[in-house]
Design a protein around this motif. Structure first.
Motif, mmCIF file in Angstrom:
data_model
loop_
_atom_site.group_PDB
_atom_site.id
_atom_site.type_symbol
_atom_site.label_atom_id
_atom_site.label_comp_id
_atom_site.label_asym_id
_atom_site.label_seq_id
_atom_site.Cartn_x
_atom_site.Cartn_y
_atom_site.Cartn_z
ATOM 1 N N ASN A 33 40.641 35.821 -1.849
ATOM 2 C CA ASN A 33 40.352 37.211 -1.473
ATOM 3 C C ASN A 33 40.598 38.122 -2.659
ATOM 4 O OD1 ASN A 33 43.352 36.924 -0.923
ATOM 5 N ND2 ASN A 33 43.079 39.115 -0.507
ATOM 6 N N ARG A 34 39.648 39.017 -2.869
ATOM 7 C CA ARG A 34 39.781 40.016 -3.919
ATOM 8 C C ARG A 34 40.747 41.093 -3.441
ATOM 9 N NH1 ARG A 34 37.404 44.165 -1.571
ATOM 10 N NH2 ARG A 34 35.537 43.886 -0.339
ATOM 11 N N ILE A 35 41.272 41.856 -4.362
ATOM 12 C CA ILE A 35 42.091 43.012 -3.994
ATOM 13 C C ILE A 35 41.231 43.920 -3.126
ATOM 14 C CG2 ILE A 35 43.239 45.084 -4.884
ATOM 15 C CD1 ILE A 35 44.100 43.382 -7.302
ATOM 16 N N GLN A 111 37.005 33.966 -5.362
ATOM 17 C CA GLN A 111 36.900 35.252 -4.675
ATOM 18 C C GLN A 111 35.438 35.609 -4.437
ATOM 19 O OE1 GLN A 111 39.084 38.041 -7.096
ATOM 20 N NE2 GLN A 111 41.073 37.260 -6.424
ATOM 21 N N ALA A 112 34.583 35.305 -5.409
ATOM 22 C CA ALA A 112 33.142 35.554 -5.242
ATOM 23 C C ALA A 112 32.583 34.692 -4.117
ATOM 24 C CB ALA A 112 32.406 35.285 -6.547
ATOM 25 N N LEU A 113 33.034 33.441 -4.037
ATOM 26 C CA LEU A 113 32.625 32.567 -2.931
ATOM 27 C C LEU A 113 33.044 33.176 -1.604
ATOM 28 C CD1 LEU A 113 31.646 29.922 -1.591
ATOM 29 C CD2 LEU A 113 33.923 28.960 -2.110
ATOM 30 N N ALA A 114 34.284 33.639 -1.516
ATOM 31 C CA ALA A 114 34.765 34.257 -0.277
ATOM 32 C C ALA A 114 33.894 35.446 0.119
ATOM 33 C CB ALA A 114 36.221 34.677 -0.432
ATOM 34 N N MET A 125 37.656 29.810 5.937
ATOM 35 C CA MET A 125 37.331 28.544 5.302
ATOM 36 C C MET A 125 38.539 27.610 5.345
ATOM 37 S SD MET A 125 35.802 27.813 1.445
ATOM 38 C CE MET A 125 36.910 28.934 0.645
ATOM 39 N N LEU A 126 38.286 26.372 5.708
ATOM 40 C CA LEU A 126 39.287 25.311 5.646
ATOM 41 C C LEU A 126 39.327 24.792 4.224
ATOM 42 C CD1 LEU A 126 41.148 23.457 7.455
ATOM 43 C CD2 LEU A 126 39.222 21.855 7.447
ATOM 44 N N VAL A 127 40.529 24.735 3.638
ATOM 45 C CA VAL A 127 40.667 24.295 2.245
ATOM 46 C C VAL A 127 41.884 23.392 2.103
ATOM 47 C CG1 VAL A 127 39.544 26.334 1.262
ATOM 48 C CG2 VAL A 127 42.022 26.330 1.590
ATOM 49 N N PRO A 128 41.860 22.521 1.092
ATOM 50 C CA PRO A 128 43.060 21.731 0.805
ATOM 51 C C PRO A 128 44.176 22.648 0.307
ATOM 52 C CG PRO A 128 41.137 20.834 -0.339
ATOM 53 C CD PRO A 128 40.749 22.171 0.211
ATOM 54 N N SER A 129 45.404 22.206 0.475
ATOM 55 C CA SER A 129 46.529 22.924 -0.114
ATOM 56 C C SER A 129 46.636 22.532 -1.580
ATOM 57 C CB SER A 129 47.832 22.569 0.597
ATOM 58 O OG SER A 129 48.922 23.147 -0.093
ATOM 59 N N TYR A 130 46.822 23.543 -2.417
ATOM 60 C CA TYR A 130 47.009 23.303 -3.842
ATOM 61 C C TYR A 130 48.457 23.550 -4.251
ATOM 62 C CZ TYR A 130 41.985 23.473 -3.482
ATOM 63 O OH TYR A 130 40.699 23.244 -3.094
ATOM 64 N N TRP A 144 39.244 35.687 6.962
ATOM 65 C CA TRP A 144 38.873 37.045 6.575
ATOM 66 C C TRP A 144 38.566 37.905 7.792
ATOM 67 C CZ3 TRP A 144 35.727 32.985 4.371
ATOM 68 C CH2 TRP A 144 36.260 32.479 3.189
ATOM 69 N N ARG A 145 38.227 37.265 8.894
ATOM 70 C CA ARG A 145 37.954 37.968 10.164
ATOM 71 C C ARG A 145 38.679 37.208 11.264
ATOM 72 N NH1 ARG A 145 31.693 38.255 8.845
ATOM 73 N NH2 ARG A 145 31.702 40.183 7.664
ATOM 74 N N TRP A 146 39.547 37.897 11.982
ATOM 75 C CA TRP A 146 40.326 37.189 13.002
ATOM 76 C C TRP A 146 40.589 38.023 14.248
ATOM 77 C CZ3 TRP A 146 42.061 38.594 8.171
ATOM 78 C CH2 TRP A 146 42.999 39.607 8.119
#
Length: 160
Positions: A33-35, A111-114, A125-130, A144-146
């Motif tokens: 997420n961008r600022i 962030q652009a993808l988001a 989006m479901l993502v692996p933990s880094y 981003w929407r909940w």
């Protein structure tokens, strides 16, 4: 994809009474997420969320909450084919250089993808933990929407 079940958040105590605000992420930005873009960073397991919230090493004060979720549509960011449909790769998601790029005011690909996914109507989006030490199967759900899709588990009213 759609997700129904429990999610977990590890919050800085500053945000403990607003576990669904997304304001901290909006103020500071993040990998996805961008600022200015509110986001909830959640995990599918409590130990994953604790690792995510304490990336600096030693455990910091943390409030752990559980959320009941029934949310979609979501992009499965663990599926390379699904990512490719949105001009993304697993390597792009995992790239640790996002933080430095954001700090220097440069574009951040995740962030652009988001932003593209938000524009396409995805809730998250479901993502692996880094996070350091996270097992290969540790997963996060970035939202981003909940609105109306999450309920705080607080049966005893501890956060009231």
């Amino acid at each position: 994809m759609h997700y129904a079940g429990l999610l977990y958040r590890a919050l800085n105590p500053v945000w403990a009474r607003q576990p669904l605000s997304g304001e901290g992420a909006a103020r500071f930005g993040g990998r996805f997420n961008r600022i200015g873009r509110a986001a909830l960073y959640t995990s599918l397991a409590p130990d994953t969320t604790i690792r995510e919230a304490n990336r600096v090493g030693v455990l910091q004060p943390t409030v752990l909450v559980a959320l009941r979720a029934d949310i979609g549509p979501l992009l499965d960011g663990t599926d390379p084919a699904a990512l490719a449909e949105h001009d993304a790769t697993p390597q792009m998601l995992a790239d640790p250089a996002w933080a430095e790029a954001m700090a220097r005011g440069r574009p951040v690909p995740t962030q652009a993808l988001a932003e593209r996914l938000v524009a396409a109507g995805f809730a998250g989006m479901l993502v692996p933990s880094y996070a350091r030490g996270a097992p290969a199967d540790a997963l996060n759900l970035v939202l981003w929407r909940w609105d109306g899709a999450l309920t705080l588990v607080d049966d005893e009213g501890r956060l009231r």
